[in-house]
Every structure is written in structure tokens, then in C-alpha cells.
Design a protein around this motif. Structure first.
Motif, PDB file in Angstrom:
ATOM      1  N   UNK A 171       1.069  -1.405  -0.087  1.00  0.00           N
ATOM      2  CA  UNK A 171      -0.067   0.029   0.061  1.00  0.00           C
ATOM      3  C   UNK A 171       0.890   1.368  -0.187  1.00  0.00           C
ATOM      4  N   UNK A 172       1.688   1.394   0.946  1.00  0.00           N
ATOM      5  CA  UNK A 172       2.585   2.572   0.870  1.00  0.00           C
ATOM      6  C   UNK A 172       3.478   2.774  -0.250  1.00  0.00           C
ATOM      7  N   UNK A 173       3.867   1.464  -1.018  1.00  0.00           N
ATOM      8  CA  UNK A 173       4.795   1.613  -1.996  1.00  0.00           C
ATOM      9  C   UNK A 173       3.981   2.023  -3.319  1.00  0.00           C
ATOM     10  N   UNK A 196      13.726 -11.810   3.684  1.00  0.00           N
ATOM     11  CA  UNK A 196      14.414 -12.436   4.976  1.00  0.00           C
ATOM     12  C   UNK A 196      15.065 -11.289   5.706  1.00  0.00           C
ATOM     13  N   UNK A 197      16.066 -10.757   4.875  1.00  0.00           N
ATOM     14  CA  UNK A 197      17.355  -9.976   5.297  1.00  0.00           C
ATOM     15  C   UNK A 197      16.565  -8.684   6.501  1.00  0.00           C
ATOM     16  N   UNK A 198      15.369  -8.040   6.034  1.00  0.00           N
ATOM     17  CA  UNK A 198      15.040  -6.825   6.265  1.00  0.00           C
ATOM     18  C   UNK A 198      14.163  -7.280   7.838  1.00  0.00           C
ATOM     19  N   UNK A 199      13.329  -8.341   7.705  1.00  0.00           N
ATOM     20  CA  UNK A 199      12.456  -8.639   8.755  1.00  0.00           C
ATOM     21  C   UNK A 199      13.424  -9.371  10.099  1.00  0.00           C
ATOM     22  N   UNK A 237      19.144   3.002  -5.184  1.00  0.00           N
ATOM     23  CA  UNK A 237      19.309   1.874  -4.012  1.00  0.00           C
ATOM     24  C   UNK A 237      19.847   0.597  -4.914  1.00  0.00           C
ATOM     25  N   UNK A 238      19.584   0.320  -5.921  1.00  0.00           N
ATOM     26  CA  UNK A 238      20.040  -1.027  -6.676  1.00  0.00           C
ATOM     27  C   UNK A 238      21.633  -1.036  -6.418  1.00  0.00           C
ATOM     28  N   UNK A 267       8.128  -2.761   7.895  1.00  0.00           N
ATOM     29  CA  UNK A 267       7.278  -1.925   7.007  1.00  0.00           C
ATOM     30  C   UNK A 267       8.071  -0.810   6.247  1.00  0.00           C
ATOM     31  N   UNK A 268       8.579   0.022   7.051  1.00  0.00           N
ATOM     32  CA  UNK A 268       9.044   1.229   6.377  1.00  0.00           C
ATOM     33  C   UNK A 268      10.537   0.827   5.556  1.00  0.00           C
ATOM     34  N   UNK A 269      11.130  -0.004   6.279  1.00  0.00           N
ATOM     35  CA  UNK A 269      12.611  -0.457   5.407  1.00  0.00           C
ATOM     36  C   UNK A 269      12.127  -1.189   4.046  1.00  0.00           C
ATOM     37  N   UNK A 270      11.058  -2.155   4.395  1.00  0.00           N
ATOM     38  CA  UNK A 270      10.964  -2.837   3.229  1.00  0.00           C
ATOM     39  C   UNK A 270      10.207  -2.128   2.050  1.00  0.00           C
ATOM     40  N   UNK A 271       9.323  -1.175   2.408  1.00  0.00           N
ATOM     41  CA  UNK A 271       8.810  -0.344   1.367  1.00  0.00           C
ATOM     42  C   UNK A 271      10.176   0.358   0.771  1.00  0.00           C
ATOM     43  N   UNK A 272      10.952   0.690   1.479  1.00  0.00           N
ATOM     44  CA  UNK A 272      12.185   1.834   0.762  1.00  0.00           C
ATOM     45  C   UNK A 272      12.654   0.732  -0.295  1.00  0.00           C
ATOM     46  N   UNK A 273      12.845  -0.745   0.179  1.00  0.00           N
ATOM     47  CA  UNK A 273      13.722  -1.494  -0.726  1.00  0.00           C
ATOM     48  C   UNK A 273      12.984  -2.010  -1.938  1.00  0.00           C
ATOM     49  N   UNK A 274      11.776  -2.102  -1.703  1.00  0.00           N
ATOM     50  CA  UNK A 274      10.766  -2.629  -2.869  1.00  0.00           C
ATOM     51  C   UNK A 274      10.101  -1.454  -3.748  1.00  0.00           C
TER      52      UNK A 274
END
Length: 289
Positions: free
Chosen positions: A81-83, A226-229, A112-113, A158-165
Motif C-alpha cells: 500500500x505505501x509503495x 528475509x534480511x530486513x525482517x 538503491x540497486x 514495513x518502512x524498511x521493506x517499502x524503501x527497498x521494494x
């Protein structure tokens, strides 16, 4: 066999044999690096410690595992959703900006890539720690009187995974928006539609395939993250990828870990099949094949 067997009479389009020849190495790589290990792992789940479905029954009998799976689906939804909300304006800016600004925005999206997920996750750990920048800003503006717990929470994940994805959301939407002729927006304005109505009735419906493509890419990627969680989440809010790693590394229970992989694969396959049946993937990616 000659070249004429691989090309159509016009000399520019490949025949089915030519397509299969070019795609052969790719299919071999997929089979060797993905399908074979996956099928081998799934076979362990039903053959060890004895043939049967006892490993899958163990998942159904213990509500903890169902809770972990539901939490994983929920976090994947929260990331999607935030993405989407953040990616759509960025994609619109890329389409509507001039060449120089569009290149700059694209570079920011792709930046980021250039670093690993581990580095980006560690950066968020520094920002969200008790004495980090975020807590310092919250106290500076008077929102909190003392540092609050931001790290090792679901919100941090959620915040970190949104930034990554988020780049995986921006690119399909950008592809769909770029294929919308500019004349459509001008025609809507001539017919009396304002900017908001033109966006809701013209731009958004035509961009929907790209939106759906971005959502499914982000959602499915978030399911197996995996890494972020593992670094930013807490043991009380474990996701299924962390649970699988725990079963493999700490308990050495390969058959049960393989069963968890099987359940996750089942969910991913079901979601993919639903989208592939309802929507065409070429339109979802913003292309016209």
C-alpha cells in the motif's frame, strides 16, 4: 537446418524454432538453478522422516505457524500500500518532467540497486535506533519527551521493506503511464474535465495494468523477504522466511522447513495464477506485445 528455418519470410521476426533456440539457455538456467532445487526440497517435505504429509499436518495442527503465515501476508499487504502511494507520484513526475529531470528522477529510483539490501537495512537500523536521527527529530519538535521504541517493531519492518521494494512499483507504473498518449488528457480538458476528474477517469484506468503489475511484484517479493525482517523485526513478530531459517539453522529440521517452503510456494503460485487469469501480464507491465 538453415537460417530460414528460424526466421519468418520477412527476415526480421523469429519463428517458433528460433525463439526456442534463443530461450534454451535461459530455460536450462531456470531448471538447474530454480526448479531442480525447489522440487528436491519439496520432495524432502513428503518423504522424510517417512513418506506422508505429517510435516504439513504439523503446520495445520499448531496455530503458531498459521499466525506466522497470516502475519507474513499482512506485512506484504502493508508494504504494497505505501509503495503504491509513494510510487505513483514519482512515476507521474518521471513521465511529465523534461528529459534532464526525468533522468535525475530515474537515477534516484535506481540508486538503491547500487547497494545491497543488507546495507540499506543496516542504514534503517541506525536511523531508527533509540538514539538515532528519527528519535532525535521527534523530541526536537516536541512530539515525544523521551526516545520511543522504533527498532524491532512491525512498523520498522514495513518502512524498511517499502524503501527497498518501491522501485519495483515505480517502474511498471512508469511504463504504463508513458504509453498513455498526451492527447487523452487534453481531450478530457476540452470536454470540461478538471485535473482531478481527468486523472480519475482517464489516467488512472489506463495506468491500472501497471499498478497491478507493481502491486503483485512488491507483494510477492515481500512474502519471501528475509534480511530486513530478521534485522529490524522482533522474534514475537516473526515472518515465514525467518521461521524457515530458524528451522534450518537452529533445529536442523529440513523436512519441516521444506514443508513451510511448500506452503509459501503454494500461496505464491495461487496468487500468480489468479492475476495471470484475470489480467494479461504484458499489459500489467505497461507494454503492448
Amino acid at each position: 537446418m538453415t537460417l530460414s528455418d528460424f526466421f519468418r519470410p520477412d527476415g526480421r521476426r523469429l519463428s517458433k524454432a528460433g525463439i526456442l533456440l534463443l530461450m534454451g539457455p535461459f530455460f536450462l538456467l531456470i531448471g538447474f538453478a530454480f526448479l531442480y532445487p525447489l522440487l528436491s526440497l519439496l520432495s524432502i517435505s513428503v518423504l522424510e522422516p517417512q513418506p506422508g504429509l505429517q510435516n504439513y499436518e504439523r503446520i495445520l495442527d499448531n496455530p503458531v505457524y498459521a499466525t506466522v503465515l497470516m502475519r507474513t501476508l499482512w506485512i506484504a499487504f502493508l508494504v504494497s500500500v505505501p509503495s503504491l502511494l509513494l510510487a505513483f507520484p514519482v512515476a507521474m513526475a518521471m513521465v511529465s518532467s523534461g528529459r534532464g529531470m526525468a533522468i535525475f528522477i530515474t537515477a534516484c529510483v535506481l540508486l538503491p540497486f547500487w547497494s545491497s539490501v543488507l546495507v540499506r537495512t543496516a542504514a534503517w537500523a541506525v536511523l531508527l535506533q533509540r538514539n538515532g536521527i528519527v528519535n532525535g527529530l521527534l523530541q526536537l519538535v516536541g512530539i515525544t519527551d523521551e526516545p520511543v521504541r522504533l527498532l524491532y517493531t512491525q512498523g520498522a519492518v514495513v518502512v524498511a521493506m517499502t524503501h527497498v521494494l518501491m522501485p519495483f512499483m515505480v517502474l511498471p507504473i512508469y511504463g504504463a503511464l508513458r504509453n498513455i498518449p498526451a492527447d487523452y488528457g487534453r481531450a478530457a480538458q476540452i470536454c470540461g474535465a478538471g485535473p482531478i476528474r481527468s486523472f480519475l477517469e482517464v489516467t488512472l484506468p489506463l495506468a491500472l495494468p501497471g499498478v497491478l503489475g507493481g502491486v503483485i511484484l512488491v507483494f510477492l517479493s515481500a512474502l519471501g523477504y528475509f534480511i530486513t525482517p530478521a534485522l529490524l523485526g522482533s522474534p514475537q513478530e516473526m515472518m515465514i522466511s525467518t521461521l524457515i531459517s530458524q528451522q534450518l539453522r537452529e533445529f536442523l529440521d529440513w523436512p519441516f522447513a521444506a514443508a513451510l517452503v511448500g506452503v509459501l510456494t503454494l500461496f505464491v503460485t495461487a496468487i500468480t495464477l489468479i492475476f495471470s487469469r484475470v489480467f494479461r501480464f504484458d499489459r500489467m507491465l505497461g507494454g503492448h506485445l
